[in-house]
Design a protein around this motif. Structure first.
Motif, PDB file in Angstrom:
ATOM      1  N   THR A  30       0.857  -1.188   0.000  1.00 38.82           N
ATOM      2  CA  THR A  30       0.000   0.000   0.000  1.00 38.82           C
ATOM      3  C   THR A  30       0.893   1.237   0.000  1.00 38.82           C
ATOM      4  N   ASP A  31       0.335   2.344  -0.460  1.00 39.41           N
ATOM      5  CA  ASP A  31       1.100   3.584  -0.376  1.00 39.41           C
ATOM      6  C   ASP A  31       0.484   4.490   0.683  1.00 39.41           C
ATOM      7  N   ASP A  32       1.137   5.598   0.953  1.00 41.17           N
ATOM      8  CA  ASP A  32       0.699   6.518   2.002  1.00 41.17           C
ATOM      9  C   ASP A  32      -0.560   7.299   1.621  1.00 41.17           C
ATOM     10  N   CYS A  88       2.384   9.711  -4.271  1.00 44.09           N
ATOM     11  CA  CYS A  88       2.651   9.057  -2.984  1.00 44.09           C
ATOM     12  C   CYS A  88       4.096   9.310  -2.563  1.00 44.09           C
ATOM     13  N   ALA A  92       5.505   7.276   0.141  1.00 49.12           N
ATOM     14  CA  ALA A  92       6.054   6.081   0.786  1.00 49.12           C
ATOM     15  C   ALA A  92       5.286   4.849   0.328  1.00 49.12           C
ATOM     16  N   LEU A  93       5.992   3.721   0.274  1.00 43.24           N
ATOM     17  CA  LEU A  93       5.383   2.437  -0.010  1.00 43.24           C
ATOM     18  C   LEU A  93       5.495   1.588   1.251  1.00 43.24           C
ATOM     19  N   ASN A  94       4.359   1.033   1.695  1.00 46.52           N
ATOM     20  CA  ASN A  94       4.328   0.149   2.852  1.00 46.52           C
ATOM     21  C   ASN A  94       4.294  -1.288   2.356  1.00 46.52           C
ATOM     22  N   SER A 103       4.157  -5.197   3.760  1.00 45.54           N
ATOM     23  CA  SER A 103       3.936  -6.071   4.902  1.00 45.54           C
ATOM     24  C   SER A 103       4.008  -7.521   4.440  1.00 45.54           C
ATOM     25  N   ASP A 125       7.489  -5.862   8.521  1.00 48.35           N
ATOM     26  CA  ASP A 125       6.837  -4.663   7.993  1.00 48.35           C
ATOM     27  C   ASP A 125       7.874  -3.596   7.658  1.00 48.35           C
ATOM     28  N   PHE A 126       7.683  -2.950   6.514  1.00 48.90           N
ATOM     29  CA  PHE A 126       8.612  -1.948   6.011  1.00 48.90           C
ATOM     30  C   PHE A 126       7.840  -0.727   5.516  1.00 48.90           C
ATOM     31  N   THR A 127       8.403   0.443   5.705  1.00 47.03           N
ATOM     32  CA  THR A 127       7.940   1.665   5.055  1.00 47.03           C
ATOM     33  C   THR A 127       9.133   2.226   4.288  1.00 47.03           C
ATOM     34  N   PRO A 143      10.529   5.168   2.059  1.00 39.25           N
ATOM     35  CA  PRO A 143      10.333   6.533   1.558  1.00 39.25           C
ATOM     36  C   PRO A 143      10.691   6.603   0.080  1.00 39.25           C
TER      37      PRO A 143
END
Length: 171
Positions: free
Chosen positions: A100-102, A135, A137-139, A141, A165-167, A169
């Motif tokens: 998902t993105d921010d 966007c 950031a890309l999340n 999981s 889990d990663f975010t 930038p």
């Protein structure tokens, strides 16, 4: 109609989203993020952005104290003692990965490639559609890594429970 147009038409008719081709390169986003859980490290090296999607380059490592760890210097054998995993992990794991993105956008992934030397496995995930240009950031999981024995698929599965889990930038 040429072969490319025919392939795109077939993919669009059968799939909600055609697999990204990842031909027209845009840029690389360095990630360099590692998460550890239960003796398993997952690292995301980078995102490679293209005009129709992106590629995630990642790696999975087992800690030296993990029961299935095997040094890359140890010879590979197919007659390991009973109870010892034949190979650290093989093939491409089922991850249940969520992207998902921010800004609330969601993305799909398709497995592309996996290479292993017995101590780690390097993974490439082809993802799409193209990241939303607005966007930041890309999340990512990864709830689990589920591995099937490629030599004896009926032997069952090996499960490494997450999450990792990663975010990332996007700059």
């Amino acid at each position: 109609m040429d072969d490319v147009a025919r392939a795109e038409l077939i993919a669009t008719a059968d799939d909600p989203m055609p697999a990204p081709r990842l031909y027209v390169f845009d840029r690389v986003v360095a990630a360099g993020l590692t998460r550890h859980r239960a003796g398993v490290a997952v690292t995301i090296f980078s995102l490679e952005l293209f005009d129709d999607g992106f590629r995630i380059r990642a790696q999975v490592d087992l800690a030296r104290d993990h029961p299935d760890y095997r040094s890359p210097l140890e010879p590979e054998t197919w007659d390991d003692p009973p109870g010892r995993t034949r190979h650290f992990r093989s093939g491409f794991p089922e991850t249940g990965m969520r992207l998902t993105d921010d800004r609330g956008g969601s993305y799909l992934f398709m497995e592309s490639r996996a290479d292993s030397d017995g101590a780690r496995i390097v993974l490439d995930f082809a993802c799409g559609p193209r990241l939303d240009p607005s966007c930041r950031a890309l999340n990512v999981s990864v709830p689990q890594l589920l591995w099937q024995d490629p030599i004896d698929p009926m032997a069952g599965f090996l499960l490494d429970p997450g999450p990792w889990d990663f975010t990332i930038p996007l700059g």
